[in-house]
Write a protein that holds these residues in place. Structure first.
Motif, mmCIF file in Angstrom:
data_model
loop_
_atom_site.group_PDB
_atom_site.id
_atom_site.type_symbol
_atom_site.label_atom_id
_atom_site.label_comp_id
_atom_site.label_asym_id
_atom_site.label_seq_id
_atom_site.Cartn_x
_atom_site.Cartn_y
_atom_site.Cartn_z
ATOM 1 N N LEU A 1 25.571 66.805 12.231
ATOM 2 C CA LEU A 1 25.374 68.426 12.615
ATOM 3 C C LEU A 1 24.162 68.895 13.219
ATOM 4 O O LEU A 1 24.117 70.101 14.083
ATOM 5 C CB LEU A 1 24.704 68.868 11.095
ATOM 6 C CG LEU A 1 24.237 70.242 11.201
ATOM 7 C CD1 LEU A 1 25.817 70.966 10.451
ATOM 8 C CD2 LEU A 1 23.666 69.963 9.488
ATOM 9 N N ASN B 1 28.329 68.958 2.748
ATOM 10 C CA ASN B 1 27.131 68.701 2.421
ATOM 11 C C ASN B 1 26.904 69.212 1.094
ATOM 12 O O ASN B 1 27.638 70.298 1.001
ATOM 13 C CB ASN B 1 26.392 69.548 3.636
ATOM 14 C CG ASN B 1 26.259 68.986 5.112
ATOM 15 O OD1 ASN B 1 26.517 67.934 4.943
ATOM 16 N ND2 ASN B 1 25.673 69.923 5.834
ATOM 17 N N LEU C 1 32.218 65.346 5.537
ATOM 18 C CA LEU C 1 31.440 66.489 6.215
ATOM 19 C C LEU C 1 31.295 67.278 5.279
ATOM 20 O O LEU C 1 29.990 68.038 5.580
ATOM 21 C CB LEU C 1 32.166 66.697 7.397
ATOM 22 C CG LEU C 1 33.208 66.338 8.542
ATOM 23 C CD1 LEU C 1 33.960 66.835 9.054
ATOM 24 C CD2 LEU C 1 31.813 65.908 9.847
ATOM 25 N N TYR D 1 23.904 59.833 8.911
ATOM 26 C CA TYR D 1 24.751 60.357 9.293
ATOM 27 C C TYR D 1 24.835 61.875 9.778
ATOM 28 O O TYR D 1 26.159 62.799 9.782
ATOM 29 C CB TYR D 1 25.575 59.891 7.768
ATOM 30 C CG TYR D 1 26.017 58.531 7.845
ATOM 31 C CD1 TYR D 1 26.996 57.940 8.799
ATOM 32 C CD2 TYR D 1 25.126 57.407 6.871
ATOM 33 C CE1 TYR D 1 26.751 56.403 8.561
ATOM 34 C CE2 TYR D 1 25.079 56.850 7.113
ATOM 35 C CZ TYR D 1 25.907 55.649 7.238
ATOM 36 O OH TYR D 1 26.251 54.303 7.316
ATOM 37 N N ARG D 2 23.986 62.619 9.580
ATOM 38 C CA ARG D 2 24.150 64.460 9.129
ATOM 39 C C ARG D 2 23.128 64.305 10.616
ATOM 40 O O ARG D 2 23.221 66.031 11.056
ATOM 41 C CB ARG D 2 23.059 64.776 7.996
ATOM 42 C CG ARG D 2 23.442 64.628 6.411
ATOM 43 C CD ARG D 2 25.418 64.850 6.768
ATOM 44 N NE ARG D 2 25.664 64.822 5.093
ATOM 45 C CZ ARG D 2 26.654 64.472 4.941
ATOM 46 N NH1 ARG D 2 27.639 65.004 5.443
ATOM 47 N NH2 ARG D 2 27.416 64.626 3.330
ATOM 48 N N PRO E 1 30.293 60.684 9.810
ATOM 49 C CA PRO E 1 30.286 60.246 8.156
ATOM 50 C C PRO E 1 31.157 60.510 7.573
ATOM 51 O O PRO E 1 32.594 61.041 7.885
ATOM 52 C CB PRO E 1 29.629 61.762 7.942
ATOM 53 C CG PRO E 1 29.968 63.124 9.275
ATOM 54 C CD PRO E 1 30.090 62.099 10.390
ATOM 55 N N LYS F 1 23.079 72.553 2.152
ATOM 56 C CA LYS F 1 23.302 74.067 2.601
ATOM 57 C C LYS F 1 22.801 74.939 2.880
ATOM 58 O O LYS F 1 22.684 76.334 3.163
ATOM 59 C CB LYS F 1 25.345 74.152 2.036
ATOM 60 C CG LYS F 1 26.206 73.181 2.636
ATOM 61 C CD LYS F 1 27.021 73.927 1.665
ATOM 62 C CE LYS F 1 28.464 72.991 1.995
ATOM 63 N NZ LYS F 1 29.405 73.314 1.988
ATOM 64 N N GLY G 1 21.585 68.917 6.449
ATOM 65 C CA GLY G 1 22.666 67.893 6.230
ATOM 66 C C GLY G 1 21.440 67.078 5.151
ATOM 67 O O GLY G 1 22.371 65.329 5.455
ATOM 68 N N SER H 1 19.904 63.172 6.153
ATOM 69 C CA SER H 1 20.035 61.474 5.993
ATOM 70 C C SER H 1 20.783 60.821 7.647
ATOM 71 O O SER H 1 21.471 61.903 8.772
ATOM 72 C CB SER H 1 21.815 61.618 5.296
ATOM 73 O OG SER H 1 22.916 60.265 5.475
#
Length: 261
Positions: free
Chosen positions: A43, A106, A104, A39-40, A101, A111, A34, A37
């Motif tokens: 995940l 990434n 979505l 905001y990740r 987020p 990844k 992610g 972050s």
């Protein structure tokens, strides 16, 4: 055994270093995927439960390879279920910090990094646990692959295109595969040697479906949420049904060993 000894054994399994390191490694891998972050964090909270259940399923498959020896069931199970508890701890800590987020998707480099790390950790668990030969099952793979193809064809025929809700679909495919395995296991209640392979199909169908869910959440996150925008991998949506399935497995094993004796 005295109560103090039982408590010591429970604590020893709970704070076993290996499951703790594995859970921590998987959490960091998801954080890397992610982009570290804030905001990740979503995940991590979306995928930590499926990953913990994958570890549980690996342990159960290992146990089924020794199903003829009932003395091995308890020790293997006690270690197998430990990651689930630590996964709940991770989610409990991180959920208050999760933010939805705006995007979505990434970056590709994250990844790739997350996928490589997750693959390495899960592959290591396979090699130190049940072994590659125990994880490969053509019947379970065919069930899961057939389910994915069926839903893809339905989308194509209906003109849905890039439809959402694939997390729910993959969980449904795993549940269907598990049910098929249970039905195949019913005639073997009096034969533990035959019961193990049949239940392995059930467990591996779930395992393959969860693996696909994790990969798809990393690479195709926009197609995972349901119509309400949520990915249904929370404790109530995933862990409780999985534990219910595990209870069915042990009911079968208990019946088999009772009939054998």
């Amino acid at each position: 055994m005295p109560k103090e000894a039982n408590l010591y054994v429970t604590a020893a399994h709970l704070f076993n270093l290996t499951p703790m390191v594995i859970v921590a490694s998987l959490t960091l891998s998801l954080a890397a995927a992610g982009g570290f972050s804030r905001y990740r964090i979503n995940l991590i909270t979306d995928l930590i439960h499926p990953l913990m259940i994958i570890l549980v399923l690996m342990g159960l498959v290992q146990m089924l390879t020794d199903v003829a020896d009932p003395t091995q069931i308890g020790p293997i199970l006690s270690v197998t279920l430990t990651p689930t508890l630590w996964g709940l701890v991770v989610v409990a800590i991180l959920t208050p910090f999760a933010r939805t987020p705006d995007n979505l998707v990434n970056p590709l480099k994250f990844k790739l990094l997350g996928t490589v790390l997750l693959t390495f950790i899960l592959a290591s668990c396979v090699f130190i646990g049940p072994g590659v030969e125990s994880i490969i099952n053509l019947e379970a793979a065919s069930l899961v692959t057939g389910g994915v193809i069926l839903f893809a064809l339905i989308d194509r025929v209906s003109g849905a295109g890039r439809s959402m809700g694939w997390a729910t679909r993959l969980l449904g495919i795993g549940a269907a595969g598990f049910t098929c395995g249970v039905l195949a296991a019913l005639p073997h209640l009096t034969q533990p040697q035959g019961l193990g392979p049949a239940m392995a199909v059930s467990l591996l169908s779930l395992l393959y479906s969860l693996l696909l869910l994790c990969v798809a959440r990393l690479w195709l996150p926009e197609r995972m949420p349901d119509t309400s925008g949520h990915v249904p991998t929370s404790f109530t949506a995933l862990v409780l049904p999985a534990l219910f399935g595990i209870s069915i497995l042990f009911a079968f094993l208990a019946a088999a060993f009772t009939n054998m004796n």
